[in-house]
Scaffold this active site. Structure first.
Site, short mmCIF file in Angstrom:
data_model
loop_
_atom_site.label_atom_id
_atom_site.label_comp_id
_atom_site.label_asym_id
_atom_site.label_seq_id
_atom_site.Cartn_x
_atom_site.Cartn_y
_atom_site.Cartn_z
N TYR A 132 -10.30 -15.07 15.89
CA TYR A 132 -11.58 -14.23 16.00
C TYR A 132 -12.43 -14.18 15.12
CZ TYR A 132 -12.68 -10.36 18.85
OH TYR A 132 -13.26 -9.13 19.29
N PHE B 221 -37.27 -20.94 34.23
CA PHE B 221 -36.72 -21.01 34.73
C PHE B 221 -35.35 -19.65 36.14
CE2 PHE B 221 -31.88 -22.52 34.43
CZ PHE B 221 -32.06 -23.46 35.60
N THR B 222 -35.21 -20.03 36.53
CA THR B 222 -34.33 -19.35 37.76
C THR B 222 -33.99 -17.99 36.58
OG1 THR B 222 -32.12 -20.93 37.64
CG2 THR B 222 -33.68 -20.84 39.47
N ASP C 215 -37.21 -22.42 24.54
CA ASP C 215 -36.18 -22.99 25.23
C ASP C 215 -35.85 -24.20 24.83
OD1 ASP C 215 -34.71 -23.29 27.07
OD2 ASP C 215 -34.95 -22.02 28.69
N LYS D 11 -25.90 -28.07 27.99
CA LYS D 11 -27.25 -29.12 28.55
C LYS D 11 -26.41 -30.09 26.55
CE LYS D 11 -29.95 -27.46 31.33
NZ LYS D 11 -29.79 -28.24 32.70
N ARG E 45 -34.62 -27.54 44.02
CA ARG E 45 -35.44 -26.71 43.79
C ARG E 45 -36.95 -26.92 44.35
NH1 ARG E 45 -31.89 -25.05 38.99
NH2 ARG E 45 -31.77 -23.76 41.12
N PHE F 113 -29.40 -18.69 45.27
CA PHE F 113 -29.42 -20.70 45.95
C PHE F 113 -28.23 -20.63 45.68
CE2 PHE F 113 -30.00 -21.57 41.73
CZ PHE F 113 -30.25 -20.17 41.29
N1 F0G Z 1 -33.09 -22.73 29.71
C1 F0G Z 1 -32.90 -23.93 31.12
C2 F0G Z 1 -34.23 -24.59 30.35
C3 F0G Z 1 -31.90 -24.38 32.02
O1 F0G Z 1 -32.73 -25.45 32.46
C4 F0G Z 1 -30.96 -23.52 32.00
C5 F0G Z 1 -29.49 -24.12 32.39
C6 F0G Z 1 -31.27 -22.56 31.49
C7 F0G Z 1 -31.47 -22.20 30.53
C8 F0G Z 1 -29.82 -21.29 32.13
O2 F0G Z 1 -28.69 -22.31 30.65
O3 F0G Z 1 -26.72 -22.81 32.35
O4 F0G Z 1 -26.10 -22.37 30.05
O5 F0G Z 1 -26.91 -20.44 30.95
N2 F0G Z 1 -30.02 -25.32 33.49
C9 F0G Z 1 -29.13 -25.43 34.22
C10 F0G Z 1 -29.20 -26.51 35.05
C11 F0G Z 1 -27.90 -24.82 34.63
O6 F0G Z 1 -28.77 -27.05 36.29
O7 F0G Z 1 -30.24 -27.00 35.20
P1 F0G Z 1 -26.94 -22.31 31.30
#
Ligand code: F0G
Length: 491
Positions: A89, A141-142, A232, A275, A398, A464
């Site tokens: 832990y 990013f979303t 990022d 990633k 997208r 989405f």
């Molecule tokens: N920043 C970028 C540039 C991303 O592409 C993603 C995730 C995140 C932050 C968030 O990271 O999913 O680990 O919480 N991209 C995925 C995609 C979801 O399908 O492009 P996460």
């Protein structure tokens, strides 16, 4: 006896015929069976999924090109390391390995672990974004957008004007327009700026990189005004690979040197480790202990203890190895070279694709592909559903579906409407990529049959992911009938 040098470059080779092909620099030793259901079943599946590819079950999916997130292939070394994880832990030695990989690869001493990228965004936004503040960025990013908005901030996207043109020869469409950045700071005052954010391989505009020259300019402005610069780095490996290929100053530099050039210019670096060939994890790192201290207490509150942060220790081991493997150009070039191959084959056939080819995936311009569908009827969502129907290949919308509504309840139309076909690293073979190419060409010839979509169930946040839609008209049935006419009994 001398041994052969290890391959470290990128491998697109020339065949005797003169054709160029990306070559897989790995062998497949563990495989997973795939299923390609007949089109009639696919029609049922996409209907049950509310014409939203997020809601499909992979039982009904042949090639899953939804994302590269948590779906890249792992190396034998990563899996080996997972067997040696230290299940504690607190004070886990697996975390030490994560920390030392972050220090070696990103050059940052302090690391806060989090369960994935958006968890890092939660911590960073809660700490640094105050109501009414602005976060200037190359592009959102979303999940980034959602976390900044939840904390009362808003975003300003400051790409150069041509970054959103689909077809382009601009090698760095992810560059930030530094004169616009300066203008925003001067007009609003420094106190209104929470931080500046740069996103590597800018996801939503087609995995487009930014250059080191641009990052240096952004750094100068950040220093002049005393503003924090956040990177990022979720897709930093691919961005570094593009710098090597496209930015003359770095043509002889290693991926490691390029990566460090980026991180050395950043005050805070965060990343989604999903990633980096693992299925979970993320991290925030910096050399500025005071910045880290401001965020630190949110880790045990939301994530878990400081030495696991919501990540399993096995995954932590895999991330540590995966981060180091990012420095191997033969590995990091695999996805971009397959993407380039696919994009160039499709462009040669007149299919509108985002160019130059970027990282993460091949991006189809849905407004160019389906010019008869207005943005209010979600052309990129319709294209994703239609392409799944005729191929069993799952891509991701997208565009406006991934956007939000304004205060009057109207859709904020997206700058671009894209179907993203993600290319998880070292997962697909070239014949599978050729199948994608073939079916997309067929759909393009029959594009007039595809119609729009409308919402029937719409969540308020990140709609989405789970929203349900219905086709406008009976185009899915017509497309199915045409497929049968052309392909007979074939799947
Ligand atoms: N920043 C970028 C540039 C991303 O592409 C993603 C995730 C995140 C932050 C968030 O990271 O999913 O680990 O919480 N991209 C995925 C995609 C979801 O399908 O492009 P996460």
């Amino acid at each position: 006896m001398a041994s052969a040098p290890e391959n470290t470059g990128s491998y697109t080779i020339k065949f005797a015929s003169g054709e160029k092909m990306p070559l897989e620099m790995h062998k497949v030793r563990v495989v997973q069976k795939l299923n390609l259901p007949p089109i009639e079943r696919r029609l049922e599946a996409i209907r049950d999924a509310g014409f939203n590819t997020f809601c499909l079950n992979t039982r009904d999916v042949f090639l899953d090109m939804l994302t590269d997130s948590g779906t890249n292939a792992m190396s034998d070394r990563q899996i080996g390391a997972m067997m040696c994880a230290d299940d504690a832990y607190a004070g886990s030695q697996s975390f030490d390995k994560f920390q030392s990989a972050v220090e070696d690869v990103f050059g940052k001493k302090f690391l806060l672990p989090a369960h994935q990228g958006r968890a890092c965004e939660n911590i960073i936004s809660q700490t640094f974004v105050k109501p009414g503040q602005i976060v200037p960025m190359n592009y959102h990013f979303t999940t980034t957008h959602a976390h900044i908005a939840v904390n009362g901030g808003h975003i300003e996207e400051i790409l150069y004007d041509d970054a959103l043109s689909i077809s382009s020869t601009n090698p760095f469409k992810g560059n930030m327009d530094v004169s616009k950045l300066r203008k925003i700071i001067e007009e609003n005052g420094v106190d209104k700026i929470a931080y500046i954010r740069m996103e590597a391989s800018t996801n939503l505009i087609g995995g487009q990189p930014f250059s080191i020259a641009n990052m240096r300019e952004v750094r100068k402005v950040a220093d002049e005004f005393g503003i924090i610069l956040v990177l990022d780095a979720s897709l930093i490996g691919e961005n570094a690979y593009f710098v090597k290929k496209r930015e003359a100053e770095f043509k002889d530099a290693s991926v490691a040197e390029i990566l460090r050039a980026f991180t050395d210019l950043s005050d805070i670096v965060y990343f989604s480790a999903r990633k980096v060939s693992s299925s979970r994890g993320g991290g925030i790192c910096s050399n500025d202990e005071e910045l880290i201290d401001r965020m630190r207490e949110l880790v045990p509150l939301y994530e878990g203890f400081f030495t696991y942060g919501g990540i399993s220790v096995r995954e932590i081991e895999a991330i540590a190895v995966g981060l180091r493997e990012t420095l191997d150009e033969s590995m990091i070039s695999q996805s971009p070279s397959f993407i380039e191959y696919l994009v160039e084959s499709l462009v040669a056939d007149g299919i509108p694709m985002v160019t130059p080819p970027g990282g993460l995936g091949a991006h189809v311009d849905a407004m160019g592909f389906l010019p008869h569908i207005p943005q209010s009827e979600y052309p990129a969502g319709a294209l994703a559903a239609a392409f799944y129907l005729i191929s069993g290949v799952r891509g991701m919308e997208r565009g406006t579906l991934s956007s939000v509504r304004d205060e009057n309840g109207d859709d904020i139309l997206s700058d671009v409407e894209l179907l993203r076909l993600a290319m998880p690293r070292r997962v697909f073979t070239l014949s599978q990529v050729k199948y994608v190419e073939d079916r997309l060409k067929w759909l393009h010839k029959n594009r007039d049959l595809v119609g729009g979509l409308k919402f029937v169930q719409e969540p308020k946040i990140l709609r989405f992911f789970s929203g349900k839609l219905a086709p406008i008209g009976d185009w899915p049935e017509k497309l199915t009938a045409k497929f049968r006419e052309d392909f007979g009994e074939s799947l």
